[in-house]
Enzyme design. Structure first.
Site, PDB file in Angstrom:
ATOM      1  N   PHE B 252     -13.767  -1.431 -19.780  1.00 12.70           N
ATOM      2  CA  PHE B 252     -12.646  -0.399 -19.995  1.00 12.70           C
ATOM      3  C   PHE B 252     -13.314   1.094 -20.050  1.00 12.70           C
ATOM      4  CE2 PHE B 252     -11.406  -4.604 -22.010  1.00 12.70           C
ATOM      5  CZ  PHE B 252     -10.631  -4.866 -20.798  1.00 12.70           C
ATOM      6  N   GLY B 479     -14.365  -8.052 -14.999  1.00 10.96           N
ATOM      7  CA  GLY B 479     -13.176  -8.569 -14.957  1.00 10.96           C
ATOM      8  C   GLY B 479     -12.188  -8.072 -13.966  1.00 10.96           C
ATOM      9  N   THR B 480     -12.876  -7.147 -13.236  1.00  2.00           N
ATOM     10  CA  THR B 480     -12.202  -6.373 -12.206  1.00  2.00           C
ATOM     11  C   THR B 480     -11.884  -7.121 -10.777  1.00  2.00           C
ATOM     12  OG1 THR B 480     -14.295  -5.582 -11.972  1.00  2.00           O
ATOM     13  CG2 THR B 480     -12.707  -4.230 -13.206  1.00  2.00           C
ATOM     14  N   ARG B 637      -4.937  -0.258   0.814  1.00  2.00           N
ATOM     15  CA  ARG B 637      -4.802  -1.660   1.319  1.00  2.00           C
ATOM     16  C   ARG B 637      -5.220  -2.532   0.115  1.00  2.00           C
ATOM     17  NH1 ARG B 637      -7.359  -1.142   5.940  1.00  2.00           N
ATOM     18  NH2 ARG B 637      -5.751  -2.015   7.419  1.00  2.00           N
ATOM     19  N   ASN B 640      -7.081  -8.226  -2.574  1.00  2.00           N
ATOM     20  CA  ASN B 640      -6.776  -9.530  -3.219  1.00  2.00           C
ATOM     21  C   ASN B 640      -5.521  -9.386  -4.160  1.00  2.00           C
ATOM     22  OD1 ASN B 640      -6.800 -11.838  -5.083  1.00  2.00           O
ATOM     23  ND2 ASN B 640      -8.999 -12.162  -4.653  1.00  2.00           N
ATOM     24  N   LYS B 710      -7.966   1.507  -2.002  1.00  2.00           N
ATOM     25  CA  LYS B 710      -8.061   2.499  -3.264  1.00  2.00           C
ATOM     26  C   LYS B 710      -8.110   1.408  -4.530  1.00  2.00           C
ATOM     27  CE  LYS B 710      -4.591   5.240  -2.124  1.00  2.00           C
ATOM     28  NZ  LYS B 710      -3.949   6.324  -1.852  1.00  2.00           N
ATOM     29  N   GLY B 711      -8.229   2.208  -5.491  1.00  2.00           N
ATOM     30  CA  GLY B 711      -8.542   1.235  -6.744  1.00  2.00           C
ATOM     31  C   GLY B 711      -7.282   0.984  -7.562  1.00  2.00           C
ATOM     32  N   VAL B 712      -7.315  -0.011  -8.242  1.00  2.00           N
ATOM     33  CA  VAL B 712      -6.240  -0.380  -9.355  1.00  2.00           C
ATOM     34  C   VAL B 712      -6.295  -0.585 -10.730  1.00  2.00           C
ATOM     35  CG1 VAL B 712      -4.512  -1.380  -7.392  1.00  2.00           C
ATOM     36  CG2 VAL B 712      -6.143  -2.727  -8.469  1.00  2.00           C
ATOM     37  N   GLU B 714      -7.120   1.518 -13.041  1.00  2.00           N
ATOM     38  CA  GLU B 714      -6.552   2.185 -14.089  1.00  2.00           C
ATOM     39  C   GLU B 714      -5.154   2.667 -13.831  1.00  2.00           C
ATOM     40  OE1 GLU B 714     -10.944   4.040 -15.454  1.00  2.00           O
ATOM     41  OE2 GLU B 714      -9.749   5.111 -13.934  1.00  2.00           O
TER      42      GLU B 714
END
Ligand code: FES
Ligand code: FES
Lengths: 168, 753
Positions: B252, B479-480, B637, B640, B710-712, B714
């Site tokens: 985190f 954990g990502t 996109r 998972n 892209k990222g999720v 945060e």
């Protein structure tokens, strides 16, 4: 101090410093590192194991107090080759992220399901002497001793519910 | 040099997703190890010989000097092998005056008699058992001169805030004039408290030496950064240190750096000639690592009666430690969120005698949205406009500050779909209208935004004679879901079943990647992996068409397809494993890399979302319960569906906690944090969270990176707490602007009503 504890079905005799917690005994002496240390103060539940079938925080207990006890740790619940249905449910529902709280959650859930089956009431229970139904609120209340900082809480509820019937 | 135009126009197996591995709800790759307790975290790795145990001693003052050291009793205690303070700790590389996350530099432990913050590590005891080390640590006697005369409470020093180094306020148009002229305004200050990461796994290290070669297993987010910095601390060539971090029990942002456990375990293992393990206690984690600093954010909004923003300002005051440079950029996200011709944003930084401030999940957005997204709710009420509609009215066509086009922006769709799925139309705009026994019930919403980033990274792919693909990367999974998404990318790129992919990460000997942080992990590591996969495809195809024994011999390498472990050109095919067995029985490896595109800065690229929540407020106790919550997100996109959803719901729960329970107060007498464990620092528990879910819109951001992802990690926290605060207001008509919204604050206001 000589202490014999049956861990995952196997009697283990150890000569321990009496200050050694059950958690450190498992982790440092028996190399059963599946039980985790998150706080060492009984505040997080990561160290939850079953002692004679009842869930406890193993960090809050000295090993020498468990002479003659039956201890089940996550290693005694299932293996990678043969997952316990609850372990499989955690995998299927993605009921963990970093995985550090997970062994404690699983041991705790197994202890919890037994408590429900034996009709132990909780804070959420309306009728203290009646039969307990495992509602979502009951489940959440009873699993609140196990912190998951990754906050997989909805997924943990889903995982436990998916097998609660078959394990009861 | 890569370019956005190339990314957009070039197809690749991830985009085509022929085997359907991308986006699928695949179980976690390392999951079976985690659910059986057989994934070894740093303190659990078995060293080559029995370890000694180190326990650290922490300073009880906020600033000053150690004036006397008495370690005689500790040294004489049973089993003790070594006691170190600044007096006798080994020489280490010098600490630079200021340091940041990405530039490796020495971080010496026990370096001098100076104490810079409460809880700084000032001694270490190493003994044969943990019990002996713990007991002896209590015998270390240190005397101090306490120089922290000033109160260390942030608000007492609020006026001393200065412009953070190298920054300036950003003004577009004339904010003050437009704000003064606006017919409808909001002008309030929101306070967020200092917060602790509370990763479930405390920082820990197991270290051992083989000659002058050091191996450390530790718990960090950034492999190469920690490995280089440790080597520099120990004054060794980088290659003398191998750092592994295969399983990380939560990060985190708090494990973006590393701490004294790593340095002291390494030094003590060298001194004693045996492995040493050192872990932080839970209490030491609160002060001795890092925290999210408190903020005060003043929000001013000016609007026309029909709901168009004419003026918008967020000014943040925050704090960091004396030697630090970290700024909680709580105003920045607002620069891209809503259209308003006149805008002013900036930050002021106060340096205090407090522990080290640093990044915590969605630094900036997590704190900042707790103000602006509530101010928008207040403005909506003043205007008599629905909060969703007000946001849509102020939706910008292009980035409102830079004028750059958005790479893609589906914020409005997130809000509309969320409103429909949640049943937002059932919300009554006037507060206090819905009762359920002693509970008042209300609904709230907020928008979510979080930037998108890409950093340089490398990776390698190897195919062996069994047709198994091994991905290697000095990346972390905190954990990502890194293990899992890398396996999916590999399976899709090389056309092999998921079960034929192995993933090796968390090791400094592997091709470097920046690590996990800033929600850049999947895009950065994954893009490098895709490149390695593409290079391996090319190498395999070349071998096949040039191998007379292959049915593909003489064909066009560019025409080779990869599917189900079979390579083919039209109807000529063979198993990948057979080709490799004949030609490269020892395996074939290809490398890959990604770099940020030179033209990436031409676009404004973010992830977006909308939160909807229903809460109950107990009118007698002031307790707040979240009854149900839904987040709708657009983040490119999705690799998972399962792990992405978990990241998002996890973030949302963090947001709920920042609204309701989380925060730490400074004790001005000692410069300490009052909540020093998990009994008093209230992270959410199972019973705090009701029904809660996240859904992801179909999206491809072709300008973000070659995969359009892209990222999720945060995004979920951004705005989530504001939605809860807005729901509380809708339930009971009380606005608490001093987070967290605890029962005492609510009750005081409820009684006043
Ligand atoms: S380690 Fe035992 S409860 Fe936290
Ligand atoms: S999975 Fe990380 S703390 Fe629960």
């Amino acid at each position: 101090m000589k202490t014999t504890i049956t861990v995952n079905g196997e009697p283990r005799t150890l000569d321990l410093d009496p200050r050694t917690t059950l958690l450190d005994t498992l982790r440092e002496h028996l190399k059963l590192t599946g039980s985790k240390k998150g706080c060492d103060h009984g505040q997080c539940g990561a160290c939850t194991v079953l002692v004679n079938g009842v869930r406890i925080n193993s960090c809050l207990s000295l090993a020498v107090m468990h002479d003659g006890d039956q201890v089940t740790t996550i290693e005694g619940i299932g293996t990678v080759e043969k997952l316990h249905p609850l372990q499989q449910a955690f995998l299927t529902e993605d009921a963990f992220q970093c995985g550090y709280c997970t062994p404690g959650q699983i041991c705790s859930a197994l202890g919890m399901l037994k408590e429900v089956a034996e009709n132990w009431p909780s804070q959420e229970t309306a009728n203290l002497t009646g039969k307990i139904t495992l509602t979502d609120d009951e489940l959440r209340e009873r699993m609140s001793g196990n912190i998951c900082r990754c906050s997989a809480y909805p997924q943990i509820v889903a995982a436990i519910k998916s097998v609660a019937g078959e394990l009861a | 040099m890569s370019s956005v135009i190339d990314w957009e126009s070039t197809s690749n197996p991830v985009k085509e997703n022929r085997a359907g591995n991308i986006g699928k709800a695949v179980d976690r790759y390392e999951g079976p190890l985690k659910v059986t307790g057989t994934a070894p975290y740093a303190y659990e790795v078995e060293p080559p010989s029995p370890p000694a145990y180190g326990v650290m001693v922490s300073a009880p003052i906020a600033r000053g000097r150690i004036t006397a050291v008495d370690t005689a009793a500790a040294e004489a205690a049973p089993g003790v092998m070594l006691v170190w303070t600044y007096m006798n700790a080994p020489a280490q590389g010098p600490r630079p005056e200021r340091y940041d996350f990405f530039t490796p530099s020495p971080r010496p432990a026990l370096e001098s008699d100076r104490v810079y913050y409460f809880g700084q590590q000032v001694a270490v005891v190493v003994a044969d058992t943990l019990e002996n080390a713990q007991a002896a640590a209590t015998l270390v006697k240190l005397s101090y001169q306490d120089d922290a005369a000033k109160a260390v409470t942030f608000h007492d020093h609020f006026d001393e805030g200065v412009q953070p180094p190298g920054e300036s306020d950003v003004e577009i148009g004339d904010f003050e004039k437009a704000f003064a002229a606006a017919p409808v305004t909001v002008d309030d200050v929101w306070r967020t408290p200092l917060q602790n990461h509370c990763q479930m796994e405390p920082c820990a290290t197991t270290a051992w030496w083989d000659g002058d070669q050091l191996t450390v297993h530790t718990s960090v987010q950034m492999v190469r950064f920690a490995q280089n910095s440790l080597a520099e601390t120990l004054m060794l060539p980088h290659k003398s240190v191998r750092l592994l971090t295969r399983y990380v029990g939560g990060g985190f942002g708090g494990k973006g750096s590393f701490y004294e456990d790593l340095v002291l375990a390494s030094l003590a293992a060298r001194e004693l000639g045996r492995p040493v393990k050192v872990a932080f206690t839970r209490q030491q984690m609160m002060h001795g690592t890092v925290h999210r600093p408190a903020t005060d954010v003043r929000v001013r909004l000016g609007a026309t009666p029909d709901g168009r923003l004419t003026a918008m300002s967020l000014m943040t005051t925050t704090h960091c430690d004396r030697r630090g440079n970290f700024t909680e950029h709580a105003s920045n996200f607002a620069r891209s969120l809503y259209a308003a011709p006149n805008r002013l944003t900036g930050h002021r930084l106060v340096r205090l005698d407090l522990p080290v401030a640093s990044a915590m999940r969605a630094p900036g957005e997590a704190s900042g949205t707790l103000s602006l997204e509530v101010a928008m709710d207040e403005l909506a009420e003043k205007l008599g406009i629905d909060p969703v509609e007000l946001r849509i009215l102020n939706e910008p066509e292009s980035d409102p500050e830079t004028g750059k086009p958005f790479s893609i922006r589906q914020l409005v769709r997130c809000m509309r779909e969320g409103a429909q799925l949640f049943g937002w139309d059932r919300r009554l705009p006037t507060p206090g209208q819905v009762r359920d026994g002693r509970w008042l019930v209300g609904m709230g919403m907020a928008a979510a935004i979080r930037g998108n980033f890409l950093l340089p990274a490398k990776a390698s792919f190897t195919v062996d004679a069994d047709g198994v693909i091994t991905v290697k990367q000095g990346m972390t999974d905190i954990g990502t879901g890194t293990y899992t998404v890398l396996a999916q990318i590999a399976a899709e790129t090389l056309g092999v079943p998921l079960g034929d992919v192995r993933v090796e990460i968390g090791d400094s000997e592997l091709p470097p990647a920046p690590g996990s942080g800033g929600q850049f992990g999947a895009a950065t590591a994954g893009s490098a992996a895709l490149d390695a996969g593409m290079n391996l495809r090319k190498a395999i195809a070349e071998i096949a068409v040039n191998d007379p024994a292959s049915p593909l011999s003489g064909g066009d390498a560019a025409q080779v397809t990869f599917q189900d472990g079979v390579i083919a050109i039209a109807n000529r095919s063979e198993r990948l494993s057979e080709l490799i067995r004949r030609n490269r029985p020892d395996g074939l490896t290809a490398d890959g890399e990604v770099r940020p595109a030179a033209d990436a800065s031409k676009w404004s690229s973010h992830t977006y979302g909308a939160h909807y929540v229903e809460v109950g407020v107990d009118t007698i106790t002031g307790e707040v319960r979240t009854r149900r919550m839904l987040g709708v997100f657009a983040a490119g996109r999705i690799l998972n569906w399962k792990t992405a959803r978990s990241q998002l719901t996890g973030g949302m729960i963090w947001g709920v906690a920042s609204a309701l329970t989380e925060g730490n107060a400074v004790d001005p007498r000692y410069g300490s944090l009052i909540n020093q464990d998990l009994a008093s620092y209230l992270v959410p528990v199972q019973a705090d969270i009701g029904e809660l879910d996240a859904i992801m819109l179909d999206e491809v951001d072709d300008k973000a990176n070659p995969m359009g992802i892209k990222g999720v990690g945060e995004l979920g926290i951004s705005g989530a707490g504001a939605a809860v605060a807005n729901a509380i207001y809708n339930a009971c008509g009380v606005r608490v602007r001093d987070y967290p919204i605890t029962p005492d604050k609510l009750l005081a206001a409820l009684t006043a009503i």
